[in-house]
Write an enzyme that holds these catalytic residues in place. Structure first.
Site, short mmCIF file in Angstrom:
data_model
loop_
_atom_site.label_atom_id
_atom_site.label_comp_id
_atom_site.label_asym_id
_atom_site.label_seq_id
_atom_site.Cartn_x
_atom_site.Cartn_y
_atom_site.Cartn_z
N ALA A 129 0.83 -1.20 0.00
CA ALA A 129 0.00 0.00 0.00
C ALA A 129 0.87 1.25 0.00
O ALA A 129 1.20 1.81 1.05
CB ALA A 129 -0.94 -0.02 1.20
N PRO A 133 -4.58 8.56 -3.59
CA PRO A 133 -5.30 9.39 -4.57
C PRO A 133 -4.43 10.54 -5.09
O PRO A 133 -4.50 10.90 -6.26
CB PRO A 133 -6.50 9.92 -3.77
CG PRO A 133 -6.72 8.89 -2.70
CD PRO A 133 -5.36 8.34 -2.37
N ASP A 250 11.99 -2.55 -7.01
CA ASP A 250 12.98 -3.15 -7.93
C ASP A 250 12.66 -4.63 -8.14
O ASP A 250 12.65 -5.13 -9.26
CB ASP A 250 14.41 -3.02 -7.38
CG ASP A 250 14.96 -1.59 -7.46
OD1 ASP A 250 14.34 -0.76 -8.15
OD2 ASP A 250 15.99 -1.33 -6.83
N GLY A 252 9.75 -6.01 -7.55
CA GLY A 252 8.44 -6.07 -8.19
C GLY A 252 8.54 -5.88 -9.69
O GLY A 252 7.81 -6.49 -10.47
N ARG A 253 9.45 -5.01 -10.12
CA ARG A 253 9.60 -4.75 -11.56
C ARG A 253 10.16 -5.97 -12.28
O ARG A 253 9.78 -6.24 -13.43
CB ARG A 253 10.46 -3.50 -11.78
CG ARG A 253 9.67 -2.25 -11.41
CD ARG A 253 10.48 -0.96 -11.48
NE ARG A 253 9.62 0.13 -11.02
CZ ARG A 253 10.05 1.29 -10.56
NH1 ARG A 253 11.35 1.54 -10.48
NH2 ARG A 253 9.18 2.22 -10.16
N GLN A 346 -3.86 -8.82 -34.74
CA GLN A 346 -3.74 -8.57 -36.18
C GLN A 346 -3.72 -9.88 -36.97
O GLN A 346 -4.37 -10.00 -38.01
CB GLN A 346 -2.45 -7.76 -36.44
CG GLN A 346 -2.40 -7.08 -37.78
CD GLN A 346 -3.44 -5.96 -37.90
OE1 GLN A 346 -4.02 -5.52 -36.90
NE2 GLN A 346 -3.71 -5.52 -39.10
N ILE A 347 -3.00 -10.86 -36.47
CA ILE A 347 -2.92 -12.16 -37.15
C ILE A 347 -4.30 -12.84 -37.16
O ILE A 347 -4.67 -13.51 -38.12
CB ILE A 347 -1.83 -13.05 -36.49
CG1 ILE A 347 -0.44 -12.48 -36.84
CG2 ILE A 347 -1.95 -14.51 -36.91
CD1 ILE A 347 0.72 -13.09 -36.08
N GLY A 349 -7.01 -11.25 -37.40
CA GLY A 349 -7.93 -10.48 -38.24
C GLY A 349 -9.21 -10.16 -37.48
O GLY A 349 -9.17 -9.86 -36.28
N GLU A 373 3.52 -0.72 -11.19
CA GLU A 373 4.89 -0.84 -10.68
C GLU A 373 5.90 -0.01 -11.50
O GLU A 373 7.03 -0.42 -11.75
CB GLU A 373 5.28 -2.30 -10.51
CG GLU A 373 4.49 -2.87 -9.33
CD GLU A 373 4.56 -4.36 -9.15
OE1 GLU A 373 5.62 -4.92 -9.40
OE2 GLU A 373 3.55 -4.93 -8.75
N1 COS Z 1 16.86 1.30 -4.06
C1 COS Z 1 17.43 1.90 -2.99
N2 COS Z 1 17.29 3.20 -2.71
C2 COS Z 1 16.57 3.94 -3.56
C3 COS Z 1 15.95 3.40 -4.69
C4 COS Z 1 16.12 2.02 -4.94
N3 COS Z 1 15.55 1.43 -5.99
N4 COS Z 1 15.28 4.37 -5.34
C5 COS Z 1 15.48 5.49 -4.65
N5 COS Z 1 16.24 5.22 -3.58
C6 COS Z 1 16.72 6.17 -2.57
C7 COS Z 1 17.65 7.17 -3.27
O1 COS Z 1 18.99 6.68 -3.26
C8 COS Z 1 17.50 8.38 -2.40
O2 COS Z 1 18.29 8.26 -1.24
P1 COS Z 1 19.23 9.46 -0.75
O3 COS Z 1 18.26 10.58 -0.49
O4 COS Z 1 19.90 8.90 0.44
O5 COS Z 1 20.14 9.72 -1.92
C9 COS Z 1 16.05 8.34 -1.97
O6 COS Z 1 15.64 6.97 -2.08
C10 COS Z 1 15.17 9.21 -2.83
O7 COS Z 1 15.30 8.80 -4.18
P2 COS Z 1 14.90 9.75 -5.38
O8 COS Z 1 15.57 11.08 -5.19
O9 COS Z 1 15.16 9.03 -6.65
O10 COS Z 1 13.32 9.93 -5.10
P3 COS Z 1 12.19 10.70 -5.93
O11 COS Z 1 11.20 11.22 -4.97
O12 COS Z 1 12.83 11.66 -6.89
O13 COS Z 1 11.39 9.55 -6.73
C11 COS Z 1 10.88 7.94 -8.41
C12 COS Z 1 11.90 8.66 -7.50
C13 COS Z 1 10.04 8.82 -9.31
C14 COS Z 1 11.80 7.08 -9.23
C15 COS Z 1 9.95 7.08 -7.51
O14 COS Z 1 9.04 7.90 -6.85
C16 COS Z 1 9.24 6.00 -8.28
O15 COS Z 1 9.82 4.95 -8.60
N6 COS Z 1 7.95 6.24 -8.57
C17 COS Z 1 7.11 5.23 -9.17
C18 COS Z 1 6.46 4.47 -8.07
C19 COS Z 1 5.84 3.25 -8.58
O16 COS Z 1 6.46 2.44 -9.26
N7 COS Z 1 4.60 3.07 -8.21
C20 COS Z 1 3.87 1.92 -8.61
C21 COS Z 1 2.94 1.52 -7.53
S1 COS Z 1 3.68 0.71 -6.24
S2 COS Z 1 3.30 -1.09 -6.79
#
Ligand code: COS
Length: 395
Positions: A129, A133, A250, A252-253, A346-347, A349, A373
């Site tokens: 979670a 919103p 990571d 999850g991806r 497409q295949i 049709g 994710e």
């Molecule tokens: N592993 C370890 N640490 C991580 C990390 C990862 N994959 N990603 C970010 N961090 C750490 C960074 O190193 C940073 O730490 P420091 O402040 O000590 O340097 C901190 O977390 C903040 O990272 P960042 O500056 O990249 O955060 P942002 O707020 O700019 O956001 C994104 C980054 C946009 C990449 C993030 O919000 C994201 O992935 N959003 C998508 C979320 C998503 O996938 N949602 C799907 C629903 S959940 S199933």
């Protein structure tokens, strides 16, 4: 707090035998059940019980806690095989095997592992979670608050688009534990919240374009009182929630990448079979080179995704951070699955547009892989920012 786990996994022979029986289980039990799951928009309890007995919920839970003890490469390969069946089956297990299970294994205290890992291995469905919103792609902008309450915590907020919320027994809830808004990711913590805690309620399941049987809903948190030990990682976990969430994502991806690659194999096999059966101009359409090009492009792209996933998993198992590789694999595999599903329509049709053929369901199901994710656009941002950072440029 240990945030990286180096796991050896199952021995190779046991894994090969598990994978072979999983392929049979998918072909004999899950794929034949798809029409009934679509009709009811849910997986029947009896089939969930079979999945549990097969050990699917505990793939990555260490053996000491009642799971199969797979490493990342093995569990992601199991997900890829499972994903030959409709996405709902992977969805049911994915938070236990992936994001929530890995967060508990990596960041949980011994007591939290002892309490929750055996339960998720036995089939207590978990959900993750994070999204709200007002915060999705900008995950750190979440507004759910956790305030100290006696010796414990009190949570208030709303979580949105939560896979498994309607059926989950456990939620890993990310909440802000400090009123300071900046830096916005520093004051986020992760809480283990049993879904039957007073004050927790679930919204009505959302109606969706595809992925029938994989339920999504809001989770509402109204003055939810939690003991101190609900904070993941114990006192040291305060403020570590964003990093825990991102590390879990990571994992999850990689799971979504494998889901897309596995489903793409199923979709391509369906398209190829149809091409050999359907005749036009006096010959099976498989004899036309323009059809063959669509099949060949799909095969090559699936193979590329499989290689990316295997490589990223190998790196992850070595203990390396795989944020870039997981983002790249998820982006490529999900976009690829969309292209393969489109070619399958497409295949087929005109038949590809009809509900009585699987092609249109594949097309609708595949669409979500490019969104959840991490949308393709967020993954591009993650990859590009890392590249630019190497050049000393903060984007
Ligand atoms: N592993 C370890 N640490 C991580 C990390 C990862 N994959 N990603 C970010 N961090 C750490 C960074 O190193 C940073 O730490 P420091 O402040 O000590 O340097 C901190 O977390 C903040 O990272 P960042 O500056 O990249 O955060 P942002 O707020 O700019 O956001 C994104 C980054 C946009 C990449 C993030 O919000 C994201 O992935 N959003 C998508 C979320 C998503 O996938 N949602 C799907 C629903 S959940 S199933």
């Amino acid at each position: 707090m240990p945030l990286v786990c180096h796991d050896g996994g199952m021995d190779a022979e046991s894994f090969a035998s598990f994978a072979a029986s999983l392929e049979r289980f998918v072909a004999e039990r899950l794929i034949p059940a798809e029409p009934s799951v679509v009709a009811a928009d849910r997986i029947p309890q009896s089939l969930l019980a079979e999945m549990r007995d097969f050990g699917l919920f505990g793939l990555t839970v260490p053996e000491a806690y009642g799971g199969a003890g797979m490493n990342i490469s093995q569990s992601v390969e199991a997900i890829r095989l499972l994903a030959h069946a409709m996405p709902a089956f992977r969805s049911a297990i994915t938070m236990n095997v992936g994001m929530v299970g890995s967060a508990i294994r990596r960041a949980g205290t011994e007591a939290q592992k002892a309490e929750w890992l055996p339960r998720i291995a036995r089939g207590t469905i978990a959900c993750f979670a994070l999204t709200e919103p007002g915060s999705g792609s900008d995950a750190a902008a979440l507004a759910t608050r956790a305030v100290r309450d006696g010796g414990g915590w009190r949570l208030n907020g709303t979580k949105r688009y939560i896979t498994n919320a309607p059926v989950a027994g456990l939620a890993l809830v990310m909440a802000r534990t400090h009123p300071e808004p900046l830096p916005k990711n520093a004051h986020i913590s992760a809480f283990l919240v049993p879904m039957d805690t007073p004050g927790v309620s679930r919204g009505r399941p959302d109606r969706k374009m595809g992925q029938a049987g994989a339920p999504i809903a809001d989770i509402l948190l109204e003055d939810v009182r939690l003991p101190a030990d609900a904070l993941l990682g114990g006192p040291a976990g305060e403020g570590a929630g964003f990093r825990i969430a991102m590390q879990s994502i990571d994992t999850g991806r990689l799971s979504v990448a494998a889901a897309a690659a596995g489903y793409a194999r199923r979709i391509l096999a369906t398209a190829a079979r149809y091409a050999t059966e359907r005749r036009a101009f006096g010959t099976p359409i498989a004899n036309f080179q323009l059809i063959q090009a669509m099949l060949a492009d799909s095969e090559a792209e699936i193979y590329a995704a499989e290689c990316m996933i295997a490589d990223a998993c190998r790196l992850a198992d070595s203990g390396a951070r795989v944020t870039i590789e997981a983002a790249a694999a998820k982006m490529f595999a999900s976009e690829m699955c969309g292209r393969v599903a489109d070619r399958c329509v497409q295949i087929h049709g005109g038949a590809g547009y009809l509900a009585e053929y699987e092609a249109e369901r594949f097309f609708r199901d595949a669409r979500l892989y490019r969104i959840y994710e991490g949308t393709t656009q967020i993954l591009e941002l993650v990859i590009a920012r890392a590249m630019l950072r190497r050049l000393g440029h903060e984007a």
